[in-house]
Design a protein around this motif. Structure first.
Motif, PDB file in Angstrom:
ATOM      1  N   THR A 155       0.849  -1.197   0.000  1.00 56.17           N
ATOM      2  CA  THR A 155       0.000   0.000   0.000  1.00 56.17           C
ATOM      3  C   THR A 155       0.880   1.240   0.000  1.00 56.17           C
ATOM      4  O   THR A 155       2.062   1.192   0.353  1.00 56.17           O
ATOM      5  CB  THR A 155      -0.910   0.037   1.241  1.00 56.17           C
ATOM      6  OG1 THR A 155      -0.096   0.011   2.429  1.00 56.17           O
ATOM      7  CG2 THR A 155      -1.855  -1.156   1.266  1.00 56.17           C
ATOM      8  N   ASP A 156       0.301   2.358  -0.382  1.00 57.84           N
ATOM      9  CA  ASP A 156       1.008   3.634  -0.320  1.00 57.84           C
ATOM     10  C   ASP A 156       1.067   4.092   1.135  1.00 57.84           C
ATOM     11  O   ASP A 156       0.107   3.907   1.894  1.00 57.84           O
ATOM     12  CB  ASP A 156       0.301   4.688  -1.173  1.00 57.84           C
ATOM     13  CG  ASP A 156       0.300   4.323  -2.655  1.00 57.84           C
ATOM     14  OD1 ASP A 156       1.091   3.434  -3.038  1.00 57.84           O
ATOM     15  OD2 ASP A 156      -0.485   4.909  -3.412  1.00 57.84           O
ATOM     16  N   ARG A 157       2.204   4.681   1.510  1.00 55.71           N
ATOM     17  CA  ARG A 157       2.412   5.062   2.910  1.00 55.71           C
ATOM     18  C   ARG A 157       3.057   6.434   3.000  1.00 55.71           C
ATOM     19  O   ARG A 157       3.779   6.862   2.094  1.00 55.71           O
ATOM     20  CB  ARG A 157       3.314   4.043   3.624  1.00 55.71           C
ATOM     21  CG  ARG A 157       2.729   2.631   3.679  1.00 55.71           C
ATOM     22  CD  ARG A 157       3.746   1.641   4.240  1.00 55.71           C
ATOM     23  NE  ARG A 157       3.240   0.271   4.225  1.00 55.71           N
ATOM     24  CZ  ARG A 157       2.570  -0.290   5.226  1.00 55.71           C
ATOM     25  NH1 ARG A 157       2.335   0.398   6.333  1.00 55.71           N
ATOM     26  NH2 ARG A 157       2.137  -1.531   5.144  1.00 55.71           N
ATOM     27  N   ALA A 172       5.686   6.835   0.086  1.00 50.20           N
ATOM     28  CA  ALA A 172       6.064   5.634  -0.640  1.00 50.20           C
ATOM     29  C   ALA A 172       4.870   5.170  -1.451  1.00 50.20           C
ATOM     30  O   ALA A 172       3.809   4.860  -0.897  1.00 50.20           O
ATOM     31  CB  ALA A 172       6.510   4.547   0.327  1.00 50.20           C
ATOM     32  N   GLU A 173       5.023   5.155  -2.765  1.00 54.75           N
ATOM     33  CA  GLU A 173       3.977   4.672  -3.663  1.00 54.75           C
ATOM     34  C   GLU A 173       4.438   3.350  -4.264  1.00 54.75           C
ATOM     35  O   GLU A 173       5.502   3.283  -4.886  1.00 54.75           O
ATOM     36  CB  GLU A 173       3.707   5.703  -4.761  1.00 54.75           C
ATOM     37  CG  GLU A 173       3.199   7.039  -4.209  1.00 54.75           C
ATOM     38  CD  GLU A 173       2.948   8.059  -5.307  1.00 54.75           C
ATOM     39  OE1 GLU A 173       3.468   7.846  -6.433  1.00 54.75           O
ATOM     40  OE2 GLU A 173       2.261   9.050  -5.041  1.00 54.75           O
ATOM     41  N   SER A 174       3.634   2.302  -4.063  1.00 51.69           N
ATOM     42  CA  SER A 174       4.063   0.946  -4.415  1.00 51.69           C
ATOM     43  C   SER A 174       3.190   0.339  -5.495  1.00 51.69           C
ATOM     44  O   SER A 174       1.977   0.577  -5.547  1.00 51.69           O
ATOM     45  CB  SER A 174       4.012   0.045  -3.172  1.00 51.69           C
ATOM     46  OG  SER A 174       4.832   0.566  -2.142  1.00 51.69           O
ATOM     47  N   SER A 175       3.832  -0.455  -6.349  1.00 50.19           N
ATOM     48  CA  SER A 175       3.092  -1.214  -7.358  1.00 50.19           C
ATOM     49  C   SER A 175       3.612  -2.646  -7.371  1.00 50.19           C
ATOM     50  O   SER A 175       4.820  -2.887  -7.281  1.00 50.19           O
ATOM     51  CB  SER A 175       3.236  -0.580  -8.741  1.00 50.19           C
ATOM     52  OG  SER A 175       4.590  -0.520  -9.137  1.00 50.19           O
ATOM     53  N   LEU A 176       2.693  -3.582  -7.472  1.00 48.96           N
ATOM     54  CA  LEU A 176       3.003  -5.006  -7.392  1.00 48.96           C
ATOM     55  C   LEU A 176       3.073  -5.618  -8.782  1.00 48.96           C
ATOM     56  O   LEU A 176       2.189  -5.414  -9.613  1.00 48.96           O
ATOM     57  CB  LEU A 176       1.910  -5.701  -6.565  1.00 48.96           C
ATOM     58  CG  LEU A 176       1.941  -7.222  -6.478  1.00 48.96           C
ATOM     59  CD1 LEU A 176       3.172  -7.704  -5.724  1.00 48.96           C
ATOM     60  CD2 LEU A 176       0.655  -7.737  -5.804  1.00 48.96           C
ATOM     61  N   ASP A 177       4.154  -6.362  -9.034  1.00 49.37           N
ATOM     62  CA  ASP A 177       4.300  -7.132 -10.263  1.00 49.37           C
ATOM     63  C   ASP A 177       4.205  -8.613  -9.883  1.00 49.37           C
ATOM     64  O   ASP A 177       5.181  -9.214  -9.431  1.00 49.37           O
ATOM     65  CB  ASP A 177       5.648  -6.820 -10.920  1.00 49.37           C
ATOM     66  CG  ASP A 177       5.835  -7.513 -12.269  1.00 49.37           C
ATOM     67  OD1 ASP A 177       5.170  -8.536 -12.511  1.00 49.37           O
ATOM     68  OD2 ASP A 177       6.663  -7.041 -13.069  1.00 49.37           O
ATOM     69  N   VAL A 178       3.029  -9.180 -10.056  1.00 52.05           N
ATOM     70  CA  VAL A 178       2.783 -10.551  -9.614  1.00 52.05           C
ATOM     71  C   VAL A 178       3.605 -11.548 -10.420  1.00 52.05           C
ATOM     72  O   VAL A 178       4.121 -12.540  -9.878  1.00 52.05           O
ATOM     73  CB  VAL A 178       1.276 -10.878  -9.717  1.00 52.05           C
ATOM     74  CG1 VAL A 178       1.030 -12.345  -9.397  1.00 52.05           C
ATOM     75  CG2 VAL A 178       0.476 -10.006  -8.767  1.00 52.05           C
ATOM     76  N   LEU A 179       3.787 -11.310 -11.710  1.00 52.36           N
ATOM     77  CA  LEU A 179       4.498 -12.268 -12.554  1.00 52.36           C
ATOM     78  C   LEU A 179       5.979 -12.352 -12.206  1.00 52.36           C
ATOM     79  O   LEU A 179       6.564 -13.430 -12.197  1.00 52.36           O
ATOM     80  CB  LEU A 179       4.327 -11.900 -14.029  1.00 52.36           C
ATOM     81  CG  LEU A 179       2.946 -12.132 -14.630  1.00 52.36           C
ATOM     82  CD1 LEU A 179       2.938 -11.730 -16.096  1.00 52.36           C
ATOM     83  CD2 LEU A 179       2.528 -13.595 -14.492  1.00 52.36           C
ATOM     84  N   ASN A 180       6.594 -11.210 -11.916  1.00 53.69           N
ATOM     85  CA  ASN A 180       8.025 -11.182 -11.650  1.00 53.69           C
ATOM     86  C   ASN A 180       8.365 -11.196 -10.162  1.00 53.69           C
ATOM     87  O   ASN A 180       9.535 -11.112  -9.798  1.00 53.69           O
ATOM     88  CB  ASN A 180       8.659  -9.953 -12.309  1.00 53.69           C
ATOM     89  CG  ASN A 180       8.686 -10.064 -13.818  1.00 53.69           C
ATOM     90  OD1 ASN A 180       9.239 -11.011 -14.365  1.00 53.69           O
ATOM     91  ND2 ASN A 180       8.067  -9.104 -14.497  1.00 53.69           N
ATOM     92  N   HIS A 181       7.339 -11.298  -9.319  1.00 58.17           N
ATOM     93  CA  HIS A 181       7.527 -11.361  -7.872  1.00 58.17           C
ATOM     94  C   HIS A 181       8.310 -10.162  -7.343  1.00 58.17           C
ATOM     95  O   HIS A 181       9.225 -10.292  -6.534  1.00 58.17           O
ATOM     96  CB  HIS A 181       8.244 -12.655  -7.473  1.00 58.17           C
ATOM     97  CG  HIS A 181       7.423 -13.888  -7.692  1.00 58.17           C
ATOM     98  ND1 HIS A 181       7.896 -15.155  -7.406  1.00 58.17           N
ATOM     99  CD2 HIS A 181       6.173 -14.053  -8.171  1.00 58.17           C
ATOM    100  CE1 HIS A 181       6.959 -16.048  -7.703  1.00 58.17           C
ATOM    101  NE2 HIS A 181       5.903 -15.393  -8.165  1.00 58.17           N
ATOM    102  N   THR A 182       7.931  -8.975  -7.804  1.00 64.00           N
ATOM    103  CA  THR A 182       8.590  -7.756  -7.346  1.00 64.00           C
ATOM    104  C   THR A 182       7.566  -6.700  -6.948  1.00 64.00           C
ATOM    105  O   THR A 182       6.413  -6.714  -7.406  1.00 64.00           O
ATOM    106  CB  THR A 182       9.518  -7.151  -8.420  1.00 64.00           C
ATOM    107  OG1 THR A 182       8.754  -6.849  -9.593  1.00 64.00           O
ATOM    108  CG2 THR A 182      10.656  -8.092  -8.759  1.00 64.00           C
ATOM    109  N   VAL A 183       8.016  -5.794  -6.101  1.00 68.91           N
ATOM    110  CA  VAL A 183       7.257  -4.591  -5.751  1.00 68.91           C
ATOM    111  C   VAL A 183       8.149  -3.399  -6.047  1.00 68.91           C
ATOM    112  O   VAL A 183       9.297  -3.343  -5.584  1.00 68.91           O
ATOM    113  CB  VAL A 183       6.845  -4.585  -4.270  1.00 68.91           C
ATOM    114  CG1 VAL A 183       6.133  -3.280  -3.923  1.00 68.91           C
ATOM    115  CG2 VAL A 183       5.956  -5.782  -3.946  1.00 68.91           C
ATOM    116  N   THR A 188       9.465   9.524  -2.252  1.00 72.14           N
ATOM    117  CA  THR A 188       9.729  10.955  -2.284  1.00 72.14           C
ATOM    118  C   THR A 188       9.979  11.396  -0.855  1.00 72.14           C
ATOM    119  O   THR A 188       9.119  11.232   0.017  1.00 72.14           O
ATOM    120  CB  THR A 188       8.542  11.743  -2.868  1.00 72.14           C
ATOM    121  OG1 THR A 188       8.308  11.313  -4.215  1.00 72.14           O
ATOM    122  CG2 THR A 188       8.838  13.244  -2.870  1.00 72.14           C
ATOM    123  N   LEU A 189      11.168  11.914  -0.609  1.00 67.19           N
ATOM    124  CA  LEU A 189      11.561  12.326   0.728  1.00 67.19           C
ATOM    125  C   LEU A 189      11.758  13.833   0.744  1.00 67.19           C
ATOM    126  O   LEU A 189      12.599  14.372   0.014  1.00 67.19           O
ATOM    127  CB  LEU A 189      12.850  11.619   1.139  1.00 67.19           C
ATOM    128  CG  LEU A 189      13.443  12.007   2.497  1.00 67.19           C
ATOM    129  CD1 LEU A 189      12.489  11.659   3.625  1.00 67.19           C
ATOM    130  CD2 LEU A 189      14.780  11.313   2.698  1.00 67.19           C
TER     131      LEU A 189
END
Length: 253
Positions: A155-157, A172-183, A188-189
């Protein structure tokens, strides 16, 4: 892989809540319960600013810390000097490091292995660990845990921290790649003083989440046996889909 560059100056402030001494207690518990040999010399892969290396050195271990980020290493050396320990910190890539010596244990904490996002990088990192271990030595690392990532979902935090007279705001903006098992996490700080942004850092971190069968296979391919897995900081429990971070222990053949 160029992360923790501009971010490094704020790293310790952002993770000031981490209890590194308690985490070193956890690591020592794994040493005591699972090691077949006495542990004195430790290789810390992805040591960052020395969060684990320095407390372990203060406990009497001889620690060599390796990291790809020179700003992080500069911070680690300064902190080691302040603590009065002779910890060796050296620039290096965990995928191809070769120090021509072996250690009693290799550690890679705070999701260092999850930053190895391809199969090739994972195999190379495991081979680095094995290359620096004698038979029966331990490789201890933590990672994001696949079942939990898929169950909980990223989730975004937003995180806000007081930093002297300044305030750090990290999104922190997150996106899930289910096929490649990555997030993919886009950070932005913002460093804010008197309601004005005086510095801003943008970084993208791509994290690989791991599953038990693939870690077993990685171990088999690189001269290890996976002997233990538990939720991070919970050595007496088995991981579940509620445990985002897990710790793995492999023994060198």
């Amino acid at each position: 892989m160029n992360v923790f560059k501009d971010y490094a100056v704020y790293y310790d402030a952002l993770y000031s809540e981490k209890d590194y001494n308690a985490e070193c207690d956890f690591i020592e518990t794994l040493f005591q319960d699972l090691s077949l040999i006495p542990i004195q010399q430790i290789l810390d892969l992805g040591c960052g600013t020395g969060g684990h290396a320095i407390p372990l050195a203060l406990r009497g271990y001889q620690v060599t810390g390796i990291d790809l980020s020179n700003p992080m290493l500069e911070s680690a050396r300064m902190k080691a000097d302040q603590a009065g320990v002779q910890t060796r910190f050296q620039s290096g890539d965990v995928r191809n490091l070769s120090l021509d010596t072996t250690f009693d244990a290799v550690i890679a904490m705070f999701a260092v292995v999850s930053y190895q996002t391809t199969n090739e990088d994972l195999v190379a990192t495991f081979k680095t660990a094995r290359r620096h271990l004698q038979k029966n030595s331990l490789f201890i690392f933590d990672s994001w845990f696949g079942p939990a990532v898929l169950a909980i979902r990223p989730t975004d935090r937003v995180k806000t921290i007081k930093h002297g007279e300044q305030k750090l705001i990290r999104t922190a903006e997150s996106s899930l790649d289910v096929l490649n098992h990555t997030v993919t996490v886009n950070y932005t700080l913002s460093c804010v003083r008197e309601n004005q942004v005086i510095d801003e850092v943008n970084e993208t971190h791509v994290m690989r989440f791991l599953f038990l069968p693939e870690v077993e296979l990685l171990c088999q391919m690189t001269g290890f046996e996976l002997i233990y897995v538990c939720p991070f900081m919970e050595p007496d429990h088995k991981p579940s889909e509620q445990d985002w971070n897990v710790t793995w222990v492999a023994r060198a053949h």
